[in-house]
Design a protein around this motif. Sequence first.
Motif, mmCIF file in Angstrom:
data_model
loop_
_atom_site.group_PDB
_atom_site.id
_atom_site.type_symbol
_atom_site.label_atom_id
_atom_site.label_comp_id
_atom_site.label_asym_id
_atom_site.label_seq_id
_atom_site.Cartn_x
_atom_site.Cartn_y
_atom_site.Cartn_z
ATOM 1 N N VAL A 29 94.756 50.084 34.807
ATOM 2 C CA VAL A 29 95.020 51.494 34.411
ATOM 3 C C VAL A 29 93.698 52.122 33.786
ATOM 4 O O VAL A 29 92.951 51.170 33.324
ATOM 5 C CB VAL A 29 96.194 51.386 33.331
ATOM 6 N N ALA A 30 93.547 53.264 33.902
ATOM 7 C CA ALA A 30 92.360 53.861 33.446
ATOM 8 C C ALA A 30 92.722 55.363 32.830
ATOM 9 O O ALA A 30 93.650 56.011 33.460
ATOM 10 C CB ALA A 30 91.303 53.914 34.317
ATOM 11 N N ASP A 31 91.922 55.838 32.025
ATOM 12 C CA ASP A 31 92.092 57.378 31.767
ATOM 13 C C ASP A 31 91.514 58.399 32.642
ATOM 14 O O ASP A 31 90.702 57.804 33.649
ATOM 15 C CB ASP A 31 91.761 57.724 30.402
ATOM 16 N N GLU A 46 88.521 48.354 47.630
ATOM 17 C CA GLU A 46 87.786 47.566 48.283
ATOM 18 C C GLU A 46 88.050 45.973 47.831
ATOM 19 O O GLU A 46 87.971 45.252 48.624
ATOM 20 C CB GLU A 46 86.078 47.745 48.374
ATOM 21 N N ARG A 47 88.212 46.077 46.559
ATOM 22 C CA ARG A 47 88.769 44.790 46.064
ATOM 23 C C ARG A 47 89.948 44.576 45.935
ATOM 24 O O ARG A 47 90.703 43.403 45.555
ATOM 25 C CB ARG A 47 87.989 44.688 44.457
ATOM 26 N N ASP A 48 91.032 45.282 46.685
ATOM 27 C CA ASP A 48 92.370 45.108 46.706
ATOM 28 C C ASP A 48 93.102 44.986 45.337
ATOM 29 O O ASP A 48 93.893 44.321 45.109
ATOM 30 C CB ASP A 48 92.742 43.862 47.393
ATOM 31 N N ILE A 49 92.607 45.727 44.416
ATOM 32 C CA ILE A 49 93.136 45.932 42.989
ATOM 33 C C ILE A 49 93.974 47.127 42.951
ATOM 34 O O ILE A 49 93.526 48.140 42.881
ATOM 35 C CB ILE A 49 91.961 45.809 41.984
ATOM 36 N N ALA A 50 95.152 47.049 42.713
ATOM 37 C CA ALA A 50 96.074 48.198 42.586
ATOM 38 C C ALA A 50 95.860 48.848 41.232
ATOM 39 O O ALA A 50 95.523 48.292 40.298
ATOM 40 C CB ALA A 50 97.811 47.555 42.549
ATOM 41 N N TYR A 51 95.887 50.074 41.151
ATOM 42 C CA TYR A 51 95.664 50.974 40.083
ATOM 43 C C TYR A 51 96.765 52.046 39.796
ATOM 44 O O TYR A 51 97.451 52.446 40.825
ATOM 45 C CB TYR A 51 94.253 51.558 40.266
ATOM 46 N N SER A 52 96.669 52.407 38.562
ATOM 47 C CA SER A 52 97.487 53.591 38.330
ATOM 48 C C SER A 52 96.476 54.364 37.229
ATOM 49 O O SER A 52 96.502 53.883 35.911
ATOM 50 C CB SER A 52 98.749 53.426 37.586
ATOM 51 N N VAL A 53 95.899 55.452 37.488
ATOM 52 C CA VAL A 53 94.811 56.084 36.885
ATOM 53 C C VAL A 53 95.213 57.660 36.744
ATOM 54 O O VAL A 53 95.866 58.338 37.563
ATOM 55 C CB VAL A 53 93.515 55.934 37.636
ATOM 56 N N GLN A 54 94.906 58.167 35.448
ATOM 57 C CA GLN A 54 94.936 59.409 35.190
ATOM 58 C C GLN A 54 93.945 60.446 35.791
ATOM 59 O O GLN A 54 92.839 59.670 35.972
ATOM 60 C CB GLN A 54 95.071 59.605 33.654
#
Length: 240
Positions: A29-31, A46-54
């Motif tokens: 998660v990130a702002d 590219e690193r297959d890392i799921a995210y939820s970013v604002q």
Amino acid sequence: EEGHRPKWTLAVEMLDELAEQGLRPPVLVADAGYGDNGQFRAALDERDIAYSVQLKGEALAHTSEAVPAVREWSGTGRCGRRPADTPVYPDEPVSLARHVAAAGREAALTVTWREGSKGALSSQFVFLRVRPAGHRVPRDLDDGILPERWLIAQWPDDEPEPVTYWLSSLPADTSHTDLIRYAKIRWRIEHDYRELKTGLGLDHFEGRSWQGWHRHVTLVTAAHLFLTLLRADPKAAAPA
């Protein structure tokens, strides 16, 4: 930036260092300081890392139904050259804010994501599937299709327009409750940082050496881990 390097590259290097130790975040998660950066999101993909970013509502995207096509050649291209047979989207992308406005307030759903100190926390959210656009967003090499993502907009009943936007790479079948739980989990980061500073003395260090600072941060982090384990232990006695 640190020197001439963008902060997002440093964050990616930290993720790579974690991966070397066999560790990876289940969801990052990130702002908006990171979420608005298409290169950062591409590095996570590219690193297959799921995210939820604002991110801001001005970011551009196509609808999930948009399909790229190879342009027809009229024979009047620049210098008479035939354009490359690269599929492109025929329509221009529009802002995330416009996508949500087109869906309308009637598309908003009420979601409760956790219990707060004063009761359940809930609000209204619009959930859409979109294809984020931009020259730094990588496409499929074969058909030129942009990746499909969740667009989440918080649009409370008492607000004339959405107040927050997120992009998430979580699977299409992720429940709305889970999407909001991950989008809102940054409160935990802020809570822990405040506890590290005000409760455990992270900001009390007044030395000047790297070794001293490193030892101070290590001890504070160990104390925070101890408290976290106590809170998470179902066998721990309730506080008086």
